[in-house]
Design a protein around this motif. Sequence first.
Motif, PDB file in Angstrom:
ATOM      1  N   ALA A  42      74.926 -25.596  -3.234  1.00  0.00           N
ATOM      2  CA  ALA A  42      73.652 -26.206  -2.873  1.00  0.00           C
ATOM      3  C   ALA A  42      73.357 -25.996  -1.392  1.00  0.00           C
ATOM      4  N   GLY A  43      72.093 -26.087  -1.077  1.00  0.00           N
ATOM      5  CA  GLY A  43      71.654 -26.025   0.320  1.00  0.00           C
ATOM      6  C   GLY A  43      71.326 -27.423   0.814  1.00  0.00           C
ATOM      7  N   GLY A  44      70.443 -27.469   1.794  1.00  0.00           N
ATOM      8  CA  GLY A  44      70.082 -28.763   2.382  1.00  0.00           C
ATOM      9  C   GLY A  44      71.145 -29.209   3.369  1.00  0.00           C
ATOM     10  N   SER A  45      71.226 -30.517   3.595  1.00  0.00           N
ATOM     11  CA  SER A  45      72.160 -31.036   4.607  1.00  0.00           C
ATOM     12  C   SER A  45      73.334 -31.815   4.002  1.00  0.00           C
ATOM     13  N   THR A  46      73.127 -32.436   2.860  1.00  0.00           N
ATOM     14  CA  THR A  46      74.174 -33.319   2.306  1.00  0.00           C
ATOM     15  C   THR A  46      75.504 -32.613   2.061  1.00  0.00           C
ATOM     16  N   PRO A  47      75.499 -31.395   1.519  1.00  0.00           N
ATOM     17  CA  PRO A  47      76.795 -30.811   1.131  1.00  0.00           C
ATOM     18  C   PRO A  47      77.654 -30.324   2.297  1.00  0.00           C
ATOM     19  N   ARG A  48      77.130 -30.310   3.527  1.00  0.00           N
ATOM     20  CA  ARG A  48      77.904 -29.770   4.658  1.00  0.00           C
ATOM     21  C   ARG A  48      79.314 -30.372   4.725  1.00  0.00           C
ATOM     22  N   SER A  69      72.560 -21.834  -5.076  1.00  0.00           N
ATOM     23  CA  SER A  69      71.677 -22.424  -6.103  1.00  0.00           C
ATOM     24  C   SER A  69      70.219 -22.168  -5.748  1.00  0.00           C
ATOM     25  N   ASP A  70      69.964 -22.066  -4.444  1.00  0.00           N
ATOM     26  CA  ASP A  70      68.635 -21.663  -3.991  1.00  0.00           C
ATOM     27  C   ASP A  70      68.729 -21.232  -2.535  1.00  0.00           C
ATOM     28  N   GLU A  71      67.696 -20.551  -2.067  1.00  0.00           N
ATOM     29  CA  GLU A  71      67.700 -20.055  -0.693  1.00  0.00           C
ATOM     30  C   GLU A  71      66.283 -20.116  -0.143  1.00  0.00           C
ATOM     31  N   ARG A  72      66.215 -20.391   1.146  1.00  0.00           N
ATOM     32  CA  ARG A  72      64.931 -20.328   1.827  1.00  0.00           C
ATOM     33  C   ARG A  72      64.729 -18.880   2.265  1.00  0.00           C
ATOM     34  N   CYS A  73      63.505 -18.384   2.169  1.00  0.00           N
ATOM     35  CA  CYS A  73      63.230 -16.978   2.528  1.00  0.00           C
ATOM     36  C   CYS A  73      63.033 -16.864   4.038  1.00  0.00           C
ATOM     37  N   SER A  81      68.403 -21.492   6.885  1.00  0.00           N
ATOM     38  CA  SER A  81      69.058 -20.670   5.857  1.00  0.00           C
ATOM     39  C   SER A  81      70.192 -21.432   5.171  1.00  0.00           C
ATOM     40  N   ASN A  82      70.188 -21.457   3.844  1.00  0.00           N
ATOM     41  CA  ASN A  82      71.307 -22.091   3.133  1.00  0.00           C
ATOM     42  C   ASN A  82      72.578 -21.263   3.248  1.00  0.00           C
ATOM     43  N   LEU A  83      72.412 -19.935   3.348  1.00  0.00           N
ATOM     44  CA  LEU A  83      73.609 -19.092   3.545  1.00  0.00           C
ATOM     45  C   LEU A  83      74.259 -19.436   4.878  1.00  0.00           C
ATOM     46  N   LEU A 130      74.525 -28.970  -6.890  1.00  0.00           N
ATOM     47  CA  LEU A 130      73.108 -29.178  -6.623  1.00  0.00           C
ATOM     48  C   LEU A 130      72.908 -30.423  -5.785  1.00  0.00           C
ATOM     49  N   GLY A 131      71.872 -30.408  -4.957  1.00  0.00           N
ATOM     50  CA  GLY A 131      71.469 -31.622  -4.268  1.00  0.00           C
ATOM     51  C   GLY A 131      70.334 -32.281  -5.042  1.00  0.00           C
ATOM     52  N   LEU A 132      69.786 -33.325  -4.439  1.00  0.00           N
ATOM     53  CA  LEU A 132      68.676 -34.054  -5.061  1.00  0.00           C
ATOM     54  C   LEU A 132      67.698 -34.427  -3.969  1.00  0.00           C
ATOM     55  N   GLY A 133      66.451 -33.996  -4.122  1.00  0.00           N
ATOM     56  CA  GLY A 133      65.443 -34.383  -3.141  1.00  0.00           C
ATOM     57  C   GLY A 133      64.891 -35.762  -3.458  1.00  0.00           C
ATOM     58  N   PRO A 134      64.295 -36.431  -2.493  1.00  0.00           N
ATOM     59  CA  PRO A 134      63.713 -37.765  -2.741  1.00  0.00           C
ATOM     60  C   PRO A 134      62.574 -37.722  -3.765  1.00  0.00           C
ATOM     61  N   GLY A 136      62.848 -35.886  -6.452  1.00  0.00           N
ATOM     62  CA  GLY A 136      63.475 -35.525  -7.729  1.00  0.00           C
ATOM     63  C   GLY A 136      63.672 -34.037  -7.909  1.00  0.00           C
ATOM     64  N   HIS A 137      63.367 -33.254  -6.878  1.00  0.00           N
ATOM     65  CA  HIS A 137      63.641 -31.811  -7.017  1.00  0.00           C
ATOM     66  C   HIS A 137      65.131 -31.546  -6.882  1.00  0.00           C
ATOM     67  N   THR A 138      65.533 -30.395  -7.415  1.00  0.00           N
ATOM     68  CA  THR A 138      66.895 -29.928  -7.226  1.00  0.00           C
ATOM     69  C   THR A 138      66.859 -28.416  -7.125  1.00  0.00           C
ATOM     70  N   ALA A 139      67.795 -27.840  -6.392  1.00  0.00           N
ATOM     71  CA  ALA A 139      67.663 -26.442  -5.964  1.00  0.00           C
ATOM     72  C   ALA A 139      66.273 -26.330  -5.340  1.00  0.00           C
ATOM     73  N   SER A 140      65.491 -25.317  -5.734  1.00  0.00           N
ATOM     74  CA  SER A 140      64.091 -25.320  -5.283  1.00  0.00           C
ATOM     75  C   SER A 140      63.165 -25.413  -6.488  1.00  0.00           C
ATOM     76  N   LEU A 141      63.572 -26.273  -7.426  1.00  0.00           N
ATOM     77  CA  LEU A 141      62.757 -26.587  -8.603  1.00  0.00           C
ATOM     78  C   LEU A 141      62.027 -27.889  -8.304  1.00  0.00           C
ATOM     79  N   GLU A 167      58.833 -20.109   1.657  1.00  0.00           N
ATOM     80  CA  GLU A 167      59.039 -19.715   0.274  1.00  0.00           C
ATOM     81  C   GLU A 167      60.525 -19.726  -0.063  1.00  0.00           C
ATOM     82  N   ARG A 168      60.805 -19.910  -1.315  1.00  0.00           N
ATOM     83  CA  ARG A 168      62.196 -20.049  -1.765  1.00  0.00           C
ATOM     84  C   ARG A 168      62.500 -19.069  -2.880  1.00  0.00           C
ATOM     85  N   VAL A 169      63.803 -18.866  -3.095  1.00  0.00           N
ATOM     86  CA  VAL A 169      64.320 -18.263  -4.329  1.00  0.00           C
ATOM     87  C   VAL A 169      65.242 -19.306  -4.943  1.00  0.00           C
TER      88      VAL A 169
HETATM   89  C1  6PG Z   1      67.304 -26.847  -0.379  1.00  0.00           C
HETATM   90  C2  6PG Z   1      68.244 -27.514  -1.330  1.00  0.00           C
HETATM   91  C3  6PG Z   1      67.598 -28.730  -1.900  1.00  0.00           C
HETATM   92  C4  6PG Z   1      68.411 -29.877  -1.388  1.00  0.00           C
HETATM   93  C5  6PG Z   1      67.669 -31.172  -1.518  1.00  0.00           C
HETATM   94  C6  6PG Z   1      68.443 -32.294  -0.819  1.00  0.00           C
HETATM   95  O1  6PG Z   1      67.343 -25.623  -0.245  1.00  0.00           O
HETATM   96  O2  6PG Z   1      66.576 -27.608   0.292  1.00  0.00           O
HETATM   97  O3  6PG Z   1      68.852 -26.758  -2.204  1.00  0.00           O
HETATM   98  O4  6PG Z   1      67.541 -28.777  -3.291  1.00  0.00           O
HETATM   99  O5  6PG Z   1      69.643 -29.936  -2.100  1.00  0.00           O
HETATM  100  O6  6PG Z   1      66.402 -31.008  -0.898  1.00  0.00           O
HETATM  101  O7  6PG Z   1      68.510 -31.956   0.542  1.00  0.00           O
HETATM  102  P1  6PG Z   1      69.379 -32.862   1.549  1.00  0.00           P
HETATM  103  O8  6PG Z   1      70.804 -32.665   1.155  1.00  0.00           O
HETATM  104  O9  6PG Z   1      69.076 -32.276   2.910  1.00  0.00           O
HETATM  105  O10 6PG Z   1      68.909 -34.273   1.388  1.00  0.00           O
END
Ligand code: 6PG
Length: 234
Positions: A42-48, A69-73, A81-83, A130-134, A136-141, A167-169
């Motif tokens: 997963a990307g975002g900040s939580t999984p660091r 699981s997803d990437e920012r372009c 960048s999630n990478l 996977l993470g979870l956005g506030p 309810g999104h996950t990955a970039s769905l 944009e995302r993949v």
């Molecule tokens: C992304 C993530 C996204 C993330 C959630 C939670 O590329 O942004 O994959 O799905 O997991 O937005 O993000 P936080 O961990 O920063 O709250």
Amino acid sequence: MSARDTELPVELLVLPDPEAAAAAVAALLAGAAQAREHIALAGGSTPRRAYELAAAQQPDWGGAHVWLSDERCVPPEDERSNLRLVRESLLAALEVQPTVHPVAVELGPEQAAAAYSAELTGAELGLALLGLGPDGHTASLFPGSPALDEHERLAVATAPGLAPWVERVTLTLSALAAARHVVFLAVGDEKAEAAYHAFSCPPSAATPASLVRSARGRSTAVLDRAAAAGLPKR
Ligand code: 6PG
């Protein structure tokens, strides 16, 4: 709309605090790496923190494969960048590297998604984190996204539904459902409402995380008490 209409179970793992939740995910990641699995991160900040702990627990990721699981372009050195997140918090700390499968963002979203979908074809994901956005999104769905209606391709380009507005993949519902173990990591009270809709309500395109379950294995939501506050006590 959804890749499934039946309710697939998700086990809840509620830990006292974010550090304990990160440690629980780190143990799952270390086990998958030791088993030389294909692992989507997963990307975002939580999984660091989970990545830092996983590298400390298991420094040898030889034979494992790392996907996103997803990437920012954006370019790989961009802070969005999630990478870059995975490189800084996990790969840099490993003694033996996995095979890393970056999204070819330099191709642009559509071609990068097509290339990622082709590259992932035939790979069996052992674990998808996977993470979870506030929202309810996950990955970039994101809620209501046309990507939720994609059942053939394993990765698609999507427009952002939340910041960062790039944009995302993203892996699709089909790609994620094929993972043997789907693991969500969410902490903090800002995720409590989304966690309630994602893990204790019927599947809905309004909460894409509620549509993501392993179709042939396990699904686990690793939460801290704050993120689990809205969930019924099981
Ligand atoms: C992304 C993530 C996204 C993330 C959630 C939670 O590329 O942004 O994959 O799905 O997991 O937005 O993000 P936080 O961990 O920063 O709250």
